[in-house]
Design an enzyme around this catalytic site. Structure first.
Site, PDB file in Angstrom:
ATOM      1  N   ALA A  84       0.808  -1.217   0.000  1.00 19.11           N
ATOM      2  CA  ALA A  84       0.000   0.000   0.000  1.00 19.11           C
ATOM      3  C   ALA A  84       0.848   1.277   0.000  1.00 19.11           C
ATOM      4  O   ALA A  84       0.391   2.327  -0.454  1.00 19.11           O
ATOM      5  CB  ALA A  84      -0.929  -0.020   1.201  1.00 19.11           C
ATOM      6  N   THR A 130       0.502   5.558  -1.711  1.00 17.31           N
ATOM      7  CA  THR A 130       0.258   6.751  -0.875  1.00 17.31           C
ATOM      8  C   THR A 130       0.602   8.040  -1.632  1.00 17.31           C
ATOM      9  O   THR A 130      -0.075   9.049  -1.462  1.00 17.31           O
ATOM     10  CB  THR A 130       1.069   6.705   0.448  1.00 17.31           C
ATOM     11  OG1 THR A 130       2.441   6.480   0.139  1.00 17.31           O
ATOM     12  CG2 THR A 130       0.575   5.611   1.377  1.00 17.31           C
ATOM     13  N   PHE A 190      -2.580   1.202   5.222  1.00 17.42           N
ATOM     14  CA  PHE A 190      -3.256   0.736   6.432  1.00 17.42           C
ATOM     15  C   PHE A 190      -2.508   1.134   7.703  1.00 17.42           C
ATOM     16  O   PHE A 190      -3.115   1.461   8.703  1.00 17.42           O
ATOM     17  CB  PHE A 190      -3.378  -0.795   6.407  1.00 17.42           C
ATOM     18  CG  PHE A 190      -4.497  -1.315   5.536  1.00 17.42           C
ATOM     19  CD1 PHE A 190      -5.485  -0.476   5.052  1.00 17.42           C
ATOM     20  CD2 PHE A 190      -4.572  -2.668   5.221  1.00 17.42           C
ATOM     21  CE1 PHE A 190      -6.513  -0.949   4.256  1.00 17.42           C
ATOM     22  CE2 PHE A 190      -5.597  -3.158   4.423  1.00 17.42           C
ATOM     23  CZ  PHE A 190      -6.566  -2.294   3.933  1.00 17.42           C
ATOM     24  N   GLN A 241       0.144  -6.245  -3.578  1.00 19.29           N
ATOM     25  CA  GLN A 241      -0.970  -6.426  -2.637  1.00 19.29           C
ATOM     26  C   GLN A 241      -2.049  -5.393  -2.919  1.00 19.29           C
ATOM     27  O   GLN A 241      -3.093  -5.406  -2.296  1.00 19.29           O
ATOM     28  CB  GLN A 241      -0.492  -6.221  -1.203  1.00 19.29           C
ATOM     29  CG  GLN A 241       0.553  -7.200  -0.757  1.00 19.29           C
ATOM     30  CD  GLN A 241       1.001  -6.886   0.658  1.00 19.29           C
ATOM     31  OE1 GLN A 241       0.441  -7.355   1.635  1.00 19.29           O
ATOM     32  NE2 GLN A 241       2.013  -6.072   0.783  1.00 19.29           N
ATOM     33  N   ILE A 267      -4.923  -3.093  -4.747  1.00 19.86           N
ATOM     34  CA  ILE A 267      -6.129  -3.407  -5.529  1.00 19.86           C
ATOM     35  C   ILE A 267      -6.452  -2.243  -6.455  1.00 19.86           C
ATOM     36  O   ILE A 267      -7.522  -2.169  -7.019  1.00 19.86           O
ATOM     37  CB  ILE A 267      -7.314  -3.694  -4.576  1.00 19.86           C
ATOM     38  CG1 ILE A 267      -7.559  -2.507  -3.623  1.00 19.86           C
ATOM     39  CG2 ILE A 267      -7.036  -4.968  -3.756  1.00 19.86           C
ATOM     40  CD1 ILE A 267      -8.863  -2.629  -2.823  1.00 19.86           C
ATOM     41  N   HIS A 305      -4.241  -9.610  -4.014  1.00 21.70           N
ATOM     42  CA  HIS A 305      -5.466  -9.361  -3.252  1.00 21.70           C
ATOM     43  C   HIS A 305      -6.634  -8.936  -4.125  1.00 21.70           C
ATOM     44  O   HIS A 305      -7.565  -8.298  -3.637  1.00 21.70           O
ATOM     45  CB  HIS A 305      -5.194  -8.313  -2.163  1.00 21.70           C
ATOM     46  CG  HIS A 305      -4.236  -8.788  -1.115  1.00 21.70           C
ATOM     47  ND1 HIS A 305      -3.689  -7.972  -0.160  1.00 21.70           N
ATOM     48  CD2 HIS A 305      -3.727 -10.031  -0.867  1.00 21.70           C
ATOM     49  CE1 HIS A 305      -2.873  -8.685   0.618  1.00 21.70           C
ATOM     50  NE2 HIS A 305      -2.880  -9.924   0.196  1.00 21.70           N
ATOM     51  N   CYS A 355     -19.783 -12.347  -7.536  1.00 21.98           N
ATOM     52  CA  CYS A 355     -20.963 -12.875  -6.842  1.00 21.98           C
ATOM     53  C   CYS A 355     -20.528 -13.921  -5.818  1.00 21.98           C
ATOM     54  O   CYS A 355     -19.766 -14.835  -6.140  1.00 21.98           O
ATOM     55  CB  CYS A 355     -21.925 -13.491  -7.853  1.00 21.98           C
ATOM     56  SG  CYS A 355     -23.244 -14.424  -7.048  1.00 21.98           S
TER      57      CYS A 355
HETATM   58  N1  LIG Z   1      -3.400   1.132  -2.797  1.00 17.81           N
HETATM   59  C1  LIG Z   1      -4.097   0.041  -2.443  1.00 17.81           C
HETATM   60  O1  LIG Z   1      -4.576  -0.718  -3.276  1.00 17.81           O
HETATM   61  C2  LIG Z   1      -4.246  -0.269  -0.963  1.00 17.81           C
HETATM   62  C3  LIG Z   1      -4.483   0.759  -0.045  1.00 17.81           C
HETATM   63  C4  LIG Z   1      -4.650   0.413   1.321  1.00 17.81           C
HETATM   64  C5  LIG Z   1      -4.530  -0.923   1.722  1.00 17.81           C
HETATM   65  N2  LIG Z   1      -4.274  -1.883   0.791  1.00 17.81           N
HETATM   66  C6  LIG Z   1      -4.130  -3.263   1.314  1.00 17.81           C
HETATM   67  O2  LIG Z   1      -3.344  -3.087   2.487  1.00 17.81           O
HETATM   68  C7  LIG Z   1      -2.871  -4.317   2.975  1.00 17.81           C
HETATM   69  C8  LIG Z   1      -1.741  -3.932   3.919  1.00 17.81           C
HETATM   70  O3  LIG Z   1      -0.464  -4.399   3.679  1.00 17.81           O
HETATM   71  P1  LIG Z   1       0.718  -3.492   3.072  1.00 17.81           P
HETATM   72  O4  LIG Z   1       1.986  -4.092   3.578  1.00 17.81           O
HETATM   73  O5  LIG Z   1       0.501  -3.361   1.614  1.00 17.81           O
HETATM   74  O6  LIG Z   1       0.473  -2.045   3.691  1.00 17.81           O
HETATM   75  P2  LIG Z   1       0.774  -1.474   5.134  1.00 17.81           P
HETATM   76  O7  LIG Z   1      -0.153  -0.317   5.330  1.00 17.81           O
HETATM   77  O8  LIG Z   1       0.815  -2.532   6.153  1.00 17.81           O
HETATM   78  O9  LIG Z   1       2.258  -0.918   4.983  1.00 17.81           O
HETATM   79  C9  LIG Z   1       2.575   0.127   4.130  1.00 17.81           C
HETATM   80  C10 LIG Z   1       4.032   0.464   4.352  1.00 17.81           C
HETATM   81  O10 LIG Z   1       4.405   1.418   3.352  1.00 17.81           O
HETATM   82  C11 LIG Z   1       5.194   2.420   3.944  1.00 17.81           C
HETATM   83  N3  LIG Z   1       5.010   3.616   3.114  1.00 17.81           N
HETATM   84  C12 LIG Z   1       3.921   4.423   3.047  1.00 17.81           C
HETATM   85  N4  LIG Z   1       4.085   5.353   2.088  1.00 17.81           N
HETATM   86  C13 LIG Z   1       5.318   5.123   1.531  1.00 17.81           C
HETATM   87  C14 LIG Z   1       6.086   5.740   0.508  1.00 17.81           C
HETATM   88  N5  LIG Z   1       5.602   6.782  -0.173  1.00 17.81           N
HETATM   89  N6  LIG Z   1       7.315   5.244   0.224  1.00 17.81           N
HETATM   90  C15 LIG Z   1       7.818   4.175   0.916  1.00 17.81           C
HETATM   91  N7  LIG Z   1       7.134   3.549   1.898  1.00 17.81           N
HETATM   92  C16 LIG Z   1       5.908   4.014   2.194  1.00 17.81           C
HETATM   93  C17 LIG Z   1       4.740   2.564   5.363  1.00 17.81           C
HETATM   94  O11 LIG Z   1       5.815   3.010   6.155  1.00 17.81           O
HETATM   95  C18 LIG Z   1       4.301   1.124   5.714  1.00 17.81           C
HETATM   96  O12 LIG Z   1       5.339   0.400   6.365  1.00 17.81           O
HETATM   97  C19 LIG Z   1      -2.616  -5.070   1.733  1.00 17.81           C
HETATM   98  O13 LIG Z   1      -3.295  -6.255   1.887  1.00 17.81           O
HETATM   99  C20 LIG Z   1      -3.312  -4.270   0.591  1.00 17.81           C
HETATM  100  O14 LIG Z   1      -4.177  -5.119  -0.115  1.00 17.81           O
HETATM  101  C21 LIG Z   1      -4.129  -1.581  -0.542  1.00 17.81           C
HETATM  102 ZN   LIG Z   2     -24.380 -15.225  -8.903  1.00 15.04          ZN
END
Ligand SMILES: NC(=O)c1ccc[n+]([C@@H]2O[C@H](COP(=O)([O-])OP(=O)(O)OC[C@H]3O[C@@H](n4cnc5c(N)ncnc54)[C@H](O)[C@@H]3O)[C@@H](O)[C@H]2O)c1
Ligand SMILES: [Zn+2]
Length: 259
Positions: free
Chosen positions: A27, A31, A38, A105, A107, A123, A131
């Site tokens: 994720a 950002t 998350f 990970q 979406i 994910h 469905c």
């Molecule tokens: N963009 C999306 O699709 C989205 C958004 C939110 C959550 N998710 C879901 O979140 C779940 C959480 O796991 P995760 O490990 O992906 O996320 P996480 O939130 O656990 O970790 C994100 C990590 O990224 C770091 N981070 C944030 N911005 C950054 C940047 N600009 N540069 C470098 N590092 C940065 C943070 O320090 C943190 O350690 C996943 O299952 C995913 O499916 C996805």
């Molecule tokens: Zn159906």
């Protein structure tokens, strides 16, 4: 040379030396496109909502309306997001022949929007609905239209089952085809680059360990520490969009010089 310069130089050399590179993204990759992650302190979604009440399959079925309101808000943010400097740098690395594929990970489809190839969505995706009765897949717009027109439980045209976004919720298993594709990529790589992931959520938490046990190297760019930092060849605690484009630019010029 600053500490960061030294790390960037080492990162570049790892990329130049590797023959099969896989990126593992989380994720934190999104950002800088305006999508909250998350677990970042202050901005992570889990500081605002309780994951037990939202985004679990149990909570979705027991209180569909409440979960849909939260997901629609998150979804609208995802649909308007654009790829950032980090996504574009990965696409460039792939064009240079230095990135085999991406395990994400996320979406949000931002890797595909940035025209990266061989992207495995561990994910699922926010762009589809599925469905829960017959597994028929629809564009997410079908589900959003039903919700917007006041339907509390969006339903399938074929079997009338409950529709959900085609993203993996907590409590749901990952798809076996997806897992076996990811396993093959991890088994074959000689360098794994983890970007913007806390590396806490399984199976992703397992991939760096597995890659290393099979002889691959690990490189990490993440603002915060991860549990795998001590096992990595190189760790850069910085923003992906600030660092990855610099690394890829140097790789590009080194490859040109070799020609
Ligand atoms: N963009 C999306 O699709 C989205 C958004 C939110 C959550 N998710 C879901 O979140 C779940 C959480 O796991 P995760 O490990 O992906 O996320 P996480 O939130 O656990 O970790 C994100 C990590 O990224 C770091 N981070 C944030 N911005 C950054 C940047 N600009 N540069 C470098 N590092 C940065 C943070 O320090 C943190 O350690 C996943 O299952 C995913 O499916 C996805
Ligand atoms: Zn159906």
């Amino acid at each position: 040379m600053t500490d960061l310069d030294t790390k960037i130089k080492k990162f570049v050399q790892l990329i130049l030396d590797a023959k099969n590179i896989i990126a593992l993204t989380g994720a934190g990759m999104g950002t800088e496109s305006g999508i909250a992650d998350f677990r970042s302190p202050g901005t992570g979604l889990w500081e605002k909502v309780n994951p037990d009440e939202f985004a679990s399959i149990h909570s979705y079925v027991s209180d569909t309306k409440k979960n849909l309101d939260f997901m629609l808000e998150m979804g609208m943010n995802i649909f308007k997001a654009k790829p950032n400097k980090g996504h574009k740098a990965l696409t460039m690395l792939q064009k240079l022949g230095k990135l085999t594929g991406i395990l994400t990970q996320n979406i949000d489809r931002l890797h595909q929007k940035a025209r990266s190839k061989n992207v495995v969505e561990l994910h699922g995706t926010a762009y589809e609905a599925i469905c829960m009765g017959c597994s028929n897949v629809y564009p997410i717009t079908i589900m959003i239209d039903q919700v917007m027109s006041g339907k509390a439980s969006p339903s399938c045209d074929v079997c009338n089952g409950l529709l959900k976004p085609n993203a993996i919720f907590f409590g749901e298993p990952l798809r076996s085809e997806t897992l076996s594709k990811a396993d093959k990529m991890i088994e074959a790589c000689d360098l794994l680059i983890a970007l913007g992931s806390s590396l806490l959520v399984y199976p992703v938490a397992f991939y760096p360990r597995k890659a290393i046990s099979l002889g691959a190297k690990l490189a990490i760019i993440n603002i915060q520490d991860t549990d795998m930092d001590y096992n990595a060849e190189i760790v850069i605690h910085d923003k992906i969009g600030d660092v990855l484009p610099l690394i890829v630019d140097i790789v590009k010029s080194e490859l040109k010089q070799d020609k």
